[in-house]
Scaffold this motif. Sequence first.
Motif, PDB file in Angstrom:
ATOM      1  N   UNK A   7      46.394 124.386  19.884  1.00 14.70           N
ATOM      2  CA  UNK A   7      47.494 124.317  18.925  1.00 14.70           C
ATOM      3  C   UNK A   7      47.636 125.685  18.275  1.00 14.70           C
ATOM      4  N   UNK A   8      48.870 126.201  18.274  1.00 16.78           N
ATOM      5  CA  UNK A   8      49.136 127.481  17.614  1.00 16.78           C
ATOM      6  C   UNK A   8      49.582 127.191  16.185  1.00 16.78           C
ATOM      7  N   UNK A   9      48.884 127.805  15.229  1.00 20.64           N
ATOM      8  CA  UNK A   9      49.148 127.579  13.806  1.00 20.64           C
ATOM      9  C   UNK A   9      49.431 128.919  13.155  1.00 20.64           C
ATOM     10  N   UNK A  10      50.431 128.959  12.291  1.00 18.89           N
ATOM     11  CA  UNK A  10      50.744 130.160  11.532  1.00 18.89           C
ATOM     12  C   UNK A  10      49.820 130.197  10.320  1.00 18.89           C
ATOM     13  N   UNK A  48      38.132 120.378  21.304  1.00 17.85           N
ATOM     14  CA  UNK A  48      37.577 119.688  22.461  1.00 17.85           C
ATOM     15  C   UNK A  48      36.990 118.371  21.979  1.00 17.85           C
ATOM     16  N   UNK A  49      37.286 117.287  22.720  1.00 22.20           N
ATOM     17  CA  UNK A  49      36.741 115.987  22.340  1.00 22.20           C
ATOM     18  C   UNK A  49      37.194 114.885  23.268  1.00 22.20           C
ATOM     19  N   UNK A  50      36.850 113.677  22.904  1.00 18.09           N
ATOM     20  CA  UNK A  50      37.185 112.499  23.700  1.00 18.09           C
ATOM     21  C   UNK A  50      38.372 111.774  23.089  1.00 18.09           C
ATOM     22  N   UNK A  51      39.415 111.572  23.893  1.00 17.80           N
ATOM     23  CA  UNK A  51      40.602 110.804  23.511  1.00 17.80           C
ATOM     24  C   UNK A  51      41.163 111.226  22.154  1.00 17.80           C
ATOM     25  N   UNK A  52      41.496 112.492  22.028  1.00 17.44           N
ATOM     26  CA  UNK A  52      42.058 113.031  20.792  1.00 17.44           C
ATOM     27  C   UNK A  52      43.559 112.745  20.772  1.00 17.44           C
ATOM     28  N   UNK A  53      44.062 112.297  19.634  1.00 22.19           N
ATOM     29  CA  UNK A  53      45.496 112.110  19.456  1.00 22.19           C
ATOM     30  C   UNK A  53      46.085 113.463  19.058  1.00 22.19           C
ATOM     31  N   UNK A  54      46.595 114.196  20.040  1.00 23.83           N
ATOM     32  CA  UNK A  54      47.049 115.565  19.808  1.00 23.83           C
ATOM     33  C   UNK A  54      48.308 115.620  18.953  1.00 23.83           C
ATOM     34  N   UNK A  55      49.184 114.635  19.075  1.00 22.76           N
ATOM     35  CA  UNK A  55      50.409 114.623  18.274  1.00 22.76           C
ATOM     36  C   UNK A  55      50.069 114.379  16.805  1.00 22.76           C
ATOM     37  N   UNK A  70      52.071 122.558  19.395  1.00 20.87           N
ATOM     38  CA  UNK A  70      51.146 122.109  20.436  1.00 20.87           C
ATOM     39  C   UNK A  70      51.387 122.951  21.682  1.00 20.87           C
ATOM     40  N   UNK A  71      50.394 123.750  22.057  1.00 21.10           N
ATOM     41  CA  UNK A  71      50.542 124.663  23.194  1.00 21.10           C
ATOM     42  C   UNK A  71      50.157 124.006  24.515  1.00 21.10           C
ATOM     43  N   UNK A  72      48.984 123.383  24.564  1.00 19.43           N
ATOM     44  CA  UNK A  72      48.555 122.767  25.821  1.00 19.43           C
ATOM     45  C   UNK A  72      47.596 121.618  25.552  1.00 19.43           C
ATOM     46  N   UNK A  73      47.565 120.726  26.504  1.00 19.23           N
ATOM     47  CA  UNK A  73      46.661 119.581  26.491  1.00 19.23           C
ATOM     48  C   UNK A  73      46.181 119.408  27.914  1.00 19.23           C
ATOM     49  N   UNK A  74      44.873 119.563  28.139  1.00 20.40           N
ATOM     50  CA  UNK A  74      44.353 119.489  29.500  1.00 20.40           C
ATOM     51  C   UNK A  74      43.037 118.727  29.524  1.00 20.40           C
ATOM     52  N   UNK A  75      42.828 117.925  30.573  1.00 23.68           N
ATOM     53  CA  UNK A  75      41.545 117.224  30.701  1.00 23.68           C
ATOM     54  C   UNK A  75      40.457 118.192  31.149  1.00 23.68           C
ATOM     55  N   UNK A  76      39.250 117.924  30.718  1.00 24.40           N
ATOM     56  CA  UNK A  76      38.098 118.738  31.104  1.00 24.40           C
ATOM     57  C   UNK A  76      37.258 117.924  32.064  1.00 24.40           C
ATOM     58  N   UNK A  77      36.976 118.479  33.221  1.00 26.26           N
ATOM     59  CA  UNK A  77      36.092 117.809  34.177  1.00 26.26           C
ATOM     60  C   UNK A  77      35.041 118.815  34.620  1.00 26.26           C
TER      61      UNK A  77
END
Length: 123
Positions: A7-10, A48-55, A70-77
């Motif tokens: 997330x990009x924040x000013x 980074x975490x499990x099932x984060x509500x990004x919105x 919100x810049x990106x949302x990607x799964x980590x494997x």
Amino acid sequence: MKQKVVIRVNLNNGKKNARTKALQIAVGVQGVESVSLQGEDSSQIVVVGNDIDSVHLTSLLRKKVGSAELMSLSPISYVGEIQEPKHSEFGIQSTVWPTYQAGVPYYYTYDVPNNNQDSCTIM
């Protein structure tokens, strides 16, 4: 599912401790395991975490800190990671409770001794 949210924040909006406040908000969201600042001017929050509500996280940051995008949302494997089998859609094992089998209720009966006396005097 483990995921990474950027997330990009000013943070240069004139408020003191905006960076600290943004990190505290991000840590307070359910499922968050780690939070860090990245980017050229540390304007990106990486969560980074499990099932984060990004919105929900982005809207909280907008309300408390200022503009957030919100810049990106990607799964980590991880390579070679053993995944646990899921029992249901949400990863919660269902419990089957036995049904209640009602029997015939038992009623207690008391015998009244037979009195040969007429207790009725009207008739």
